[in-house]
Scaffold this active site. Structure first.
Site, PDB file in Angstrom:
ATOM      1  CB  VAL A   1      -3.692-103.083 -16.189  1.00  0.00           C
ATOM      2  CG1 VAL A   1      -2.141-102.539 -15.871  1.00  0.00           C
ATOM      3  CG2 VAL A   1      -3.326-104.829 -15.299  1.00  0.00           C
TER       4      VAL A   1
ATOM      5  N   GLY B   1      -8.343-111.135 -15.543  1.00  0.00           N
ATOM      6  CA  GLY B   1      -9.723-111.166 -14.140  1.00  0.00           C
ATOM      7  C   GLY B   1      -9.890-111.104 -13.454  1.00  0.00           C
TER       8      GLY B   1
ATOM      9  N   GLY C   1      -8.372-107.775 -13.019  1.00  0.00           N
ATOM     10  CA  GLY C   1      -9.408-106.180 -12.654  1.00  0.00           C
ATOM     11  C   GLY C   1      -8.370-105.494 -13.829  1.00  0.00           C
TER      12      GLY C   1
ATOM     13  CG  ASP D   1      -3.953-117.399 -16.038  1.00  0.00           C
ATOM     14  OD1 ASP D   1      -4.893-117.954 -17.321  1.00  0.00           O
ATOM     15  OD2 ASP D   1      -4.623-116.105 -16.268  1.00  0.00           O
TER      16      ASP D   1
ATOM     17  CE  LYS E   1      -3.050-106.556 -13.683  1.00  0.00           C
ATOM     18  NZ  LYS E   1      -3.449-107.879 -14.053  1.00  0.00           N
TER      19      LYS E   1
END
Length: 667
Positions: free
Chosen positions: A355, A351, A353, A466, A369
């Protein structure tokens, strides 16, 4: 000069206080590191035998009388090198006691690492299979400091800097037995600043000076303006406080008083002798008593004022935490390392971006990232946030090396973890066979320890928000490392708990109070951990758990099975050879973590205790939350809901007198 009766009566209260404080400090554990980078030894190895021999010689070694011990045992690859150093003001008996306690601690808490170090208030003990004698080492470093600021921070910092600069040169000029100095200076608002600096005496004068200068410079990044602080390194340490903490009778910072020859003998009468004695007593005792009373009154005043202060751990960001250049990477170097962010180098996309895998010019592999460009955060705030998150270092957290800013580009540079993420293994019917129960149990325990660090032991007290299988990375030994633990902080500052309409997370792992009301706390992460633990046991996703021909959510099936006494139906057939008691215990803990009422969920400290101690009786779980199924949220996807008009956050203060920040061994 003989002590007069008035001084004998007056000073015992000081002596009692000093002795009590000294006894308490002796037992105080500060920090330790078990270094995995140099390999491990086995229980019956020659290295283990040599280590035991080396540590057993501590009590009887005469070097301890000088407060320093260095010794080697064994040959070649099985050689163990050890260093023990006590604080320069402690007695030989106290030194021996502290080092004995250190040997017990390290053998229990670093059971197979070839390199380890522990700090107590009175001593430091380390050992390694590499050469450590006469070598200045600055890492690992830890910082401990009070949350209270001095009344006049600028003046306090100036006085402290002058004091430690003066003491550092005196400590560095010590001999091969002791490089130690302690002293005090008058600070602002009637405060006396006490400081102590020390090096391992096997260092040269220049090496000791360099190490202490590094520690002095670290004050600005950890504890400038604080009323106390300490910085610990393997080769040296520094401590300051507004209360006395060392034995001033052993203080080497002040030169000994010059010896004045006695006056020539004079024949006087008995009356004259008594008169002279009385005059001397009055001249000496009265000023001493007056000064002592004043000191007591000042101490009482300062202590009373300190107790009235409301200590706030929600400290403000400071752009001067440390030189930002130490964390900032050159964009061109990162671009070349990732082959211009090529798709071939992409490891995944989340979410925040994509990696990318990269390799620096020195051969070190990294994970980069590339953050999305809609955070709305300024460069200075972003840098400060990265500086703080980079200080989070734990064996079960992915380490953040630094960042890169280039126009609108914002890159985060992490350590590269080779075995991808947990979901790559656990949800694949073929690959999950490689995760036997021993590895899965180790993964569950490692995740729990990482969360405990974020919730209670780290400086930032971060709520992950998360936690899921794809955010658990596995290193070469399949040890778990929590990733993305700083992402929410880098975009919107987190509090210890609060409520918000900006929901960031993954359906299926989010606690019901977070989804329905936007309320988050450490118990939100506990809920996510419970879901993850159940997934690891059964090897299937929460949202798509398959029970024969039926598909339902894992939590509801786990509860029904537990209630009906058929919880063994949850167990992945690939781990049937594992410990049934451990597996059932993990199912039990998972159900406790997903209770609908957050007050019924355990803390991560309790979870870690439950996993490590079978003597702990587990409470009976009640019916968990089934909100995912009732709302039809079966599609697990990261999502975010923004409502600027209604967004609100509520800061909740925590109360503590000290903060510990650590730095680990360099990779």
């Amino acid at each position: 000069m003989a002590m007069t009766p008035s001084r004998v009566i007056f000073f015992p209260c000081f002596l009692v206080i000093i002795l009590i404080n000294h006894t308490i400090a002796q037992e105080r554990f500060l920090y330790n590191v078990c270094n995995d980078n140099l390999g491990n030894y086995t229980a019956n190895s020659t290295y283990k035998t040599n280590l035991n021999t080396l540590l057993s010689t501590l009590s009887s070694n005469t070097q301890i009388d000088y407060g320093f011990y260095n010794f080697s045992q064994g040959q070649d690859s099985d050689k163990v090198n050890g260093i023990g150093m006590c604080r320069g003001d402690v007695t030989p008996d106290a030194c021996r006691s502290c080092l004995n306690e250190s040997t017990v601690f390290l053998t229990q808490n670093c059971p197979n690492q070839k390199e380890a170090i522990v700090w107590y208030d009175n001593c430091m003990l380390r050992y390694s299979n590499r050469s450590i004698f006469g070598v200045k080492e600055s890492n690992p470093t830890f910082y401990i400091y009070a949350l209270s600021n001095a009344t006049d921070m600028d003046q306090f910092n100036d006085v402290l800097r002058d004091l430690v600069d003066n003491l550092s040169s005196k400590a560095a000029s010590g001999d091969s037995f002791k490089k130690y100095a302690a002293g005090s200076a008058q600070g602002p608002s009637f405060q006396t600043i006490f400081a102590l600096l020390q090096c391992t005496p096997d260092l040269s004068e220049q090496e000791c000076s360099d190490c202490l200068v590094e520690s002095i410079n670290d004050i600005s990044s950890c504890c400038a303006g604080r009323i106390n602080g300490r910085i610990g390194k393997p080769s040296c340490n520094l401590r300051f406080d507004t209360s006395p903490f060392y034995d001033s009778t052993v203080n080497t910072a002040q030169p000994p008083a010059p010896q004045v020859p006695p006056p020539p003998f004079t024949n006087t009468t008995s009356t004259q002798g008594k008169s002279n004695t009385t005059t001397i007593v009055v001249a000496v005792v009265v000023p001493v008593v007056v000064i002592a009373v004043l000191i007591i009154l000042v101490c009482i005043f300062l202590r009373a004022r300190k107790q009235r202060e409301n200590i706030d751990t929600d400290t403000e960001l400071d752009s001067e935490i440390e030189p930002v250049e130490t964390l900032q990477f050159n964009f061109e170097n990162i671009r070349m390392a990732t082959n211009n962010f090529s798709d071939a180098n992409m490891l995944g996309k989340g979410g925040f971006g994509p990696v990318y895998k990269g390799k620096l010019s020195n051969g070190e592999e990294i994970a980069v990232k590339r953050l999305s460009m809609n955070s709305g955060q300024g460069d200075t705030e972003f840098k400060n946030e990265v500086q703080l998150v980079a200080k989070l270092q734990h064996r079960n957290l992915v380490r953040l090396f630094g960042f890169c800013l280039e126009k609108r580009e914002r890159l985060l540079v992490y350590e590269f973890v080779p075995n991808k993420s947990l979901d790559y293994f656990i949800f694949d019917p073929i690959k999950r066979v490689h995760l036997d129960w021993e590895r899965r149990y180790k993964i569950i325990g490692g995740i729990a320890k990482g969360l405990l660090y974020l919730h209670e032991d780290s400086r930032l007290r971060i709520i992950h928000r998360d936690l899921k299988a794809s955010n658990i990375l596995l290193d070469a030994e399949m040890n778990p490392k929590i990733s993305d633990f700083g992402m929410a902080r880098l975009f919107v500052l987190d509090q210890t708990q609060g409520d918000t309409s900006r929901i960031v997370g993954t359906y299926g792992y989010m606690a019901p109070e977070y989804v329905t009301q936007g309320k988050f706390s450490v118990k939100s992460d506990v809920f996510s951990f419970g879901v993850l633990a159940l997934e690891i046991v059964c090897g299937q996703k929460n949202s798509g758990f398959r029970n024969g021909e039926h598909v339902e959510d894992l939590i509801s099936f786990a509860w029904k099975s537990w209630k009906d006494g058929t919880a063994t139906n949850l167990i992945d057939p690939a781990i049937n050879n594992g410990s049934r008691n451990e597996i059932m215990r993990c199912i039990h803990i998972g159900l406790l973590c997903v209770q609908e009422n957050l007050a019924d969920r355990p803390t991560m400290a309790s979870v870690v205790l439950m996993l490590n101690s079978y003597s702990t009786t587990l409470p009976v779980p009640s019916e968990p939350a089934f909100f995912m199924q009732s709302r039809g949220m079966s599609d697990i996807q990261s999502w975010e809901y923004n409502s600027k008009a209604t967004e609100s956050t509520k800061s909740v203060k925590a109360y503590s007198s000290e903060v510990l920040v650590i730095g680990n061994y360099p990779r």
